[in-house]
Each structure stands twice: as C-alpha cells, then as structure tokens.
Design a protein around this motif. Structure first.
Motif, short mmCIF file in Angstrom:
data_model
loop_
_atom_site.label_atom_id
_atom_site.label_comp_id
_atom_site.label_asym_id
_atom_site.label_seq_id
_atom_site.Cartn_x
_atom_site.Cartn_y
_atom_site.Cartn_z
N ASP A 69 29.21 62.30 35.23
CA ASP A 69 29.39 61.22 34.26
C ASP A 69 30.69 61.36 33.47
O ASP A 69 31.11 60.40 32.81
N ASP A 70 31.32 62.53 33.53
CA ASP A 70 32.61 62.71 32.84
C ASP A 70 33.73 61.96 33.55
O ASP A 70 34.74 61.63 32.93
N MET A 71 33.56 61.71 34.85
CA MET A 71 34.61 61.04 35.61
C MET A 71 34.56 59.53 35.40
O MET A 71 33.48 58.93 35.27
N HIS A 72 35.73 58.92 35.37
CA HIS A 72 35.85 57.46 35.16
C HIS A 72 36.68 56.90 36.31
O HIS A 72 37.91 57.05 36.32
N TRP A 73 36.01 56.29 37.28
CA TRP A 73 36.69 55.71 38.44
C TRP A 73 36.78 54.20 38.25
O TRP A 73 35.76 53.52 38.08
N VAL A 74 38.00 53.67 38.28
CA VAL A 74 38.24 52.27 37.95
C VAL A 74 38.89 51.56 39.15
O VAL A 74 39.88 52.06 39.70
N LEU A 75 38.34 50.42 39.53
CA LEU A 75 38.93 49.57 40.57
C LEU A 75 39.39 48.28 39.93
O LEU A 75 38.59 47.54 39.35
N VAL A 76 40.68 48.00 40.02
CA VAL A 76 41.28 46.81 39.41
C VAL A 76 41.68 45.83 40.52
O VAL A 76 42.42 46.20 41.43
N GLU A 77 41.20 44.60 40.43
CA GLU A 77 41.48 43.59 41.45
C GLU A 77 41.77 42.25 40.78
O GLU A 77 41.00 41.78 39.93
N ALA A 78 42.89 41.64 41.16
CA ALA A 78 43.32 40.39 40.52
C ALA A 78 42.43 39.21 40.87
O ALA A 78 42.33 38.25 40.11
N THR A 79 41.77 39.26 42.04
CA THR A 79 40.88 38.17 42.44
C THR A 79 39.43 38.54 42.11
O THR A 79 39.17 39.59 41.53
N GLN A 80 38.51 37.69 42.52
CA GLN A 80 37.10 37.96 42.28
C GLN A 80 36.40 38.54 43.51
O GLN A 80 35.17 38.62 43.53
N ARG A 81 37.18 38.95 44.51
CA ARG A 81 36.57 39.40 45.77
C ARG A 81 36.93 40.85 46.07
O ARG A 81 38.05 41.29 45.83
N VAL A 82 35.96 41.55 46.65
CA VAL A 82 36.15 42.92 47.12
C VAL A 82 35.95 42.92 48.63
O VAL A 82 35.00 42.33 49.14
N LEU A 83 36.87 43.55 49.35
CA LEU A 83 36.82 43.59 50.81
C LEU A 83 36.58 42.20 51.41
O LEU A 83 35.58 41.96 52.08
N PRO A 84 37.50 41.25 51.19
CA PRO A 84 37.31 39.91 51.74
C PRO A 84 37.22 39.89 53.26
O PRO A 84 36.66 38.97 53.84
N ASP A 99 33.70 51.69 37.66
CA ASP A 99 34.11 50.62 36.75
C ASP A 99 34.92 49.59 37.54
O ASP A 99 36.08 49.83 37.88
N LEU A 100 34.32 48.45 37.86
CA LEU A 100 35.00 47.42 38.65
C LEU A 100 35.55 46.34 37.72
O LEU A 100 34.78 45.69 36.99
N ARG A 101 36.84 46.14 37.77
CA ARG A 101 37.50 45.12 36.94
C ARG A 101 38.03 44.02 37.86
O ARG A 101 39.19 44.05 38.29
N LEU A 102 37.17 43.04 38.19
CA LEU A 102 37.58 41.94 39.05
C LEU A 102 38.20 40.83 38.20
O LEU A 102 37.87 40.67 37.03
N GLY A 103 39.08 40.04 38.84
CA GLY A 103 39.77 38.99 38.10
C GLY A 103 40.66 39.57 37.01
O GLY A 103 40.89 38.95 35.98
N THR A 104 41.16 40.77 37.25
CA THR A 104 41.92 41.51 36.24
C THR A 104 43.22 42.03 36.85
O THR A 104 43.25 42.47 37.99
N ARG A 105 44.30 41.98 36.06
CA ARG A 105 45.60 42.45 36.51
C ARG A 105 46.03 43.68 35.73
O ARG A 105 45.70 43.81 34.54
N LEU A 106 46.77 44.55 36.41
CA LEU A 106 47.42 45.67 35.72
C LEU A 106 48.68 45.13 35.07
O LEU A 106 49.56 44.60 35.75
N GLU A 107 48.79 45.25 33.76
CA GLU A 107 49.94 44.70 33.04
C GLU A 107 50.96 45.77 32.66
O GLU A 107 52.14 45.49 32.53
#
Length: 441
Positions: free
Chosen positions: A197-212, A232-240
């Motif tokens: 639980d100490d680990m924080h794995w984040v997936l950032v994707e600009a669209t709303q789809r994973v593995l289209p 931690d899935l961040r869909l519809g999200t951009r790295l700024e």
C-alpha cells in the motif's frame, strides 16, 4: 551482369524480416543486400515489458544482426541523408567519417520514435520505453527506488521514491505498468520496511480509453483489473508539467515522483525528413498497396517502404484508411515487400498488401492478460498464455525462441531476480573516485 544493389535502412521488424527473406531467396549473382542500422541488433519490442520485469534476460529480447544476416553486408551506423535522385545514401558510421552507399533499390524502414509534447520537465525527468536500454534502466531504477524508500526515515522522500507514473494507456504503457508493478510487489517480500500500500502506481491517459486495440469490453476489464491492484488511473487527463519531478496533471492532481515513463504514442523516425522521397502530413512515406513509394499517382522507381514510417493503404478498411503502426502489419508487410522486390528483380508481377487486423493480446503481469483475437475474447491466465505463445512464435530465429522458452521454464522453479544493477549506468564512477586527478602537460 552485376548484382542488383539493395540497401535496407533500419533493422527493425521490417528491415530484419525483409533482409532475411531477400538474402535467402536471391542468389548472390542476382543481388547484394546491405543493411544499415545504428544498433548491432534488432529489438523485439513486445518483450520489453517482460525484460524490464526480469521474466526474460534482456539479451534474449534482441536479435544480433551479424548472426542472423550472414549473407548481407552489415553497416553499423546511421543514415543521415537519402538522395534518391542520385540513388545514394549518406551513412555516418559509429566512428569515423561519413560515407556514401549507392544502390539500385532502397527499403526505407527506420521505424518510429516516441511522440513527445513540449511539456516542461519531460526531457529532464522522463524516460521512454522503446529500447532495450530504456527497459534495463527502468528495471534498475524501480528496484533502486525500493532501496531508497526502505533506507530513508523521511516520509516525503519515501513517498516520492514509491510513486511511479506511466503516461499513455496503449500497449506499451499498460504492459509496462502491469509488469513493473508485478515485479515491485514481488520484490517487497525482501523489504520488511515497506508494504504494497506504500506504492503509488499512476496511469495517465488523455483519452477515456485503455488498450483501445482490444476493444471496449476488454478495455473495461483491463481498467477493473488494474483498479483491483490499487492502481491510480487518471483517464481524460493530461500531463502538464513534471519540472523537478513534480507531476502536475490537468485534473488538478500534483505530486512528486522519481519515476515517470512516457509511452504516449509514436511518430515516424525523423530520418525520413532527410530524404527527397514524398511524405504525407504526418511525415510518413506515401506508399501504394504494393509497398512501393509513390508521389501522388506517380511511382518512385526503386523506392520501397513499410511499417511505422510508411503510409500504406488498408485495403480491408474504408477508403482512405491506412494500416496501423503495429508489429502485426510490419512483419507481414516486410515479407510481401521482399517478395515484390524479388519479383521486380526477376521481371515478374507483384502483389498488393491486404491483411485484416486479427486482434491483439496484452500482458498485465505474470499470469494476467487480456486478448481479443478473431472475435474471441479472453482474460486472465488464458489471455496471458496466448500473449506468450503468440510472441514466442514471432520473435526471429530459433536461437531466441529457445532462449526465451528456457527463461520462462526456469522461472517456474526459481524465484524472480530482484536486484538492482544501477551501477551499470555509470560504470566509470567508482574508478574515477579513487583515481587522483593530474595536470595535462
């Protein structure tokens, strides 16, 4: 009669497979094949996540060019310019002055590079995931982060070391995320100071789809599977921004991370711009279905291309659609390209490329996967087994197939190696630290 001179630019999926077929089917009196690539090997990219996770030895994911292409001339260097009007390519060897290589036919297949955006801090703090060097570095780095987190007493340093960000939810991003999290979770058995639980794995994707590529149903399953692993899935999200390793997202999220992996798409290799061959708006070489380069309706004699750097019409899709940049197309295009070039050399007819996408398979970690092939949908262990079987059958050479199977077999009986060899990335530092500086005469 002199042999026809065939120059192959790039030794990826297209270059290697085409060169293998050309050298095996053309007699030495008919043609001589020269292959130019900056690397002495071809990297089988679908195995990079498993190499990074320690399931496969990194050396077993690459195919040595000189071993496999014994009937070809191998030039270790980079093509810096192609003047097709003169049918000459300029090559910069690894060491020494540049040279010109004349040809009669050229196969331009340097592949693709990571498609990046002008995001502050990206160049300084992120790593791609397209080369074996990046995969090895990422493995060592993640394990080193566990060591840092276990040794420190500072909560902020620990949190930063245990935060891992992957940008892009295509094949490369999802497989890298799944395999690396699997490896790190496995390694925690040796770190009593740390919990999963100490680990924080984040997936950032600009669209709303994973593995289209596997369709919406299997994409939704992938999301559920990753969420169950507390990712931690961040869909519809951009790295700024990621200046100084501080990740700022378009959804307002902000946190520090020592690991940022960029897998948000690819683009044609910039070497294509150093040619006088016709390109489309995306910088890809324009080709017809026979894999010959064309300028509008006009054929460019002696120029061929395929794979990620080529815009090849997809005859199985709607008019105007192009083949997707995938290994599935690249391998098949390479074989047809070679056959068409051989037919051209021998004065015979050539065929058009036609292949309907059969589907895709993806690994989400050890014994976990997702697949959508010929309408058949699978998940979990079955999909993972399909993934391994398919890619084992596709990696070039019997030598590599045997070695990969041996790695997998040993993994059934031996525990995964989870030691960082980060010193490999700065091998001269220990020696420099004990060597006295001297003044130059």
């Amino acid at each position: 009669m002199k042999p026809v001179r065939i120059l192959v630019v790039g030794a990826g999926h297209v270059g290697l497979y085409a060169a293998l077929r050309l050298s095996s089917k053309l007699r030495s009196t008919e043609a001589e094949v020269t292959v130019v690539d900056p690397q002495p090997h071809m990297t089988y990219q679908p195995f990079l996540p498993e190499a990074a996770a320690g399931n496969i030895s990194p050396r077993h994911t690459v195919v040595p060019l000189r071993r496999e292409l014994r009937d070809c001339n191998i030039v270790h260097g980079a093509v810096t310019k192609v003047e097709h009007s003169r049918k000459v390519a300029t090559v910069q060897p690894v060491v020494g002055p540049s040279r010109e290589i004349p040809y009669d036919h050229i196969i331009v297949a340097p592949g693709s590079v990571s498609r990046t955006l002008p995001i502050p801090g990206l160049r300084e703090h992120a790593v791609g995931f397209k080369t074996i060097g990046e995969a090895i570095w990422l493995r060592n780095h993640v394990l080193e982060c566990l060591d840092i987190a276990a040794a420190t007493t500072d909560p902020q340093t620990r949190q930063r070391a245990l935060t891992f960000v992957v940008v892009g939810a295509g094949f490369a991003g999802v497989e890298a995320l799944g395999e690396m999290e699997d490896m790190a979770r496995d390694a925690l058995r040796y770190y009593p100071e740390l919990k999963a639980d100490d680990m924080h794995w984040v997936l950032v994707e600009a669209t709303q789809r994973v593995l289209p590529e596997v369709g919406p149903q299997m994409g939704a399953y992938t999301v559920e599977a990753l969420l169950k692993r507390n990712m931690d899935l961040r869909l519809g999200t951009r790295l700024e921004s990621c200046v100084d390793g501080v990740v700022k997202l378009s959804d307002g999220g902000e946190f520090a991370a020592d690991t940022i992996v960029w897998t948000a798409g690819v683009k044609a290799h910039p070497m294509i711009a150093a040619t006088d061959l016709p390109r489309n708006a995306q910088g890809k070489l324009t080709c017809n279905p026979t894999l010959r380069v064309v300028d509008g309706d006009s054929l460019v004699e002696g120029a061929w291309s395929a794979g990620d750097c080529a815009a090849v019409p997809d005859l199985t899709a709607a008019a105007g659609e192009m083949c997707s940049p995938s290994a599935q197309h690249a391998v098949r295009q390479a074989r047809l390209l070679a056959d068409n070039l051989i037919a051209t050399v021998r004065g015979k007819g050539i065929r058009e490329y036609r292949h309907k996408h059969v589907g895709s398979v993806a690994s989400l970690g050890l014994h976990k996967g997702v697949a959508h092939v010929y309408g058949f949908k699978a998940k979990g262990w079955v999909a993972w087994f399909m993934h391994r079987t398919y890619h084992m059958s596709r990696i070039p050479s019997l030598n590599r197939k045997v070695r990969v199977i041996a790695d997998w077999t040993l993994a059934l009986f031996l525990k995964r190696e989870v030691v960082s060899l980060g010193a490999l990335h700065q091998p001269m530092d220990p020696f420099a630290q004990v060597t006295q500086p001297t003044q130059q005469p």
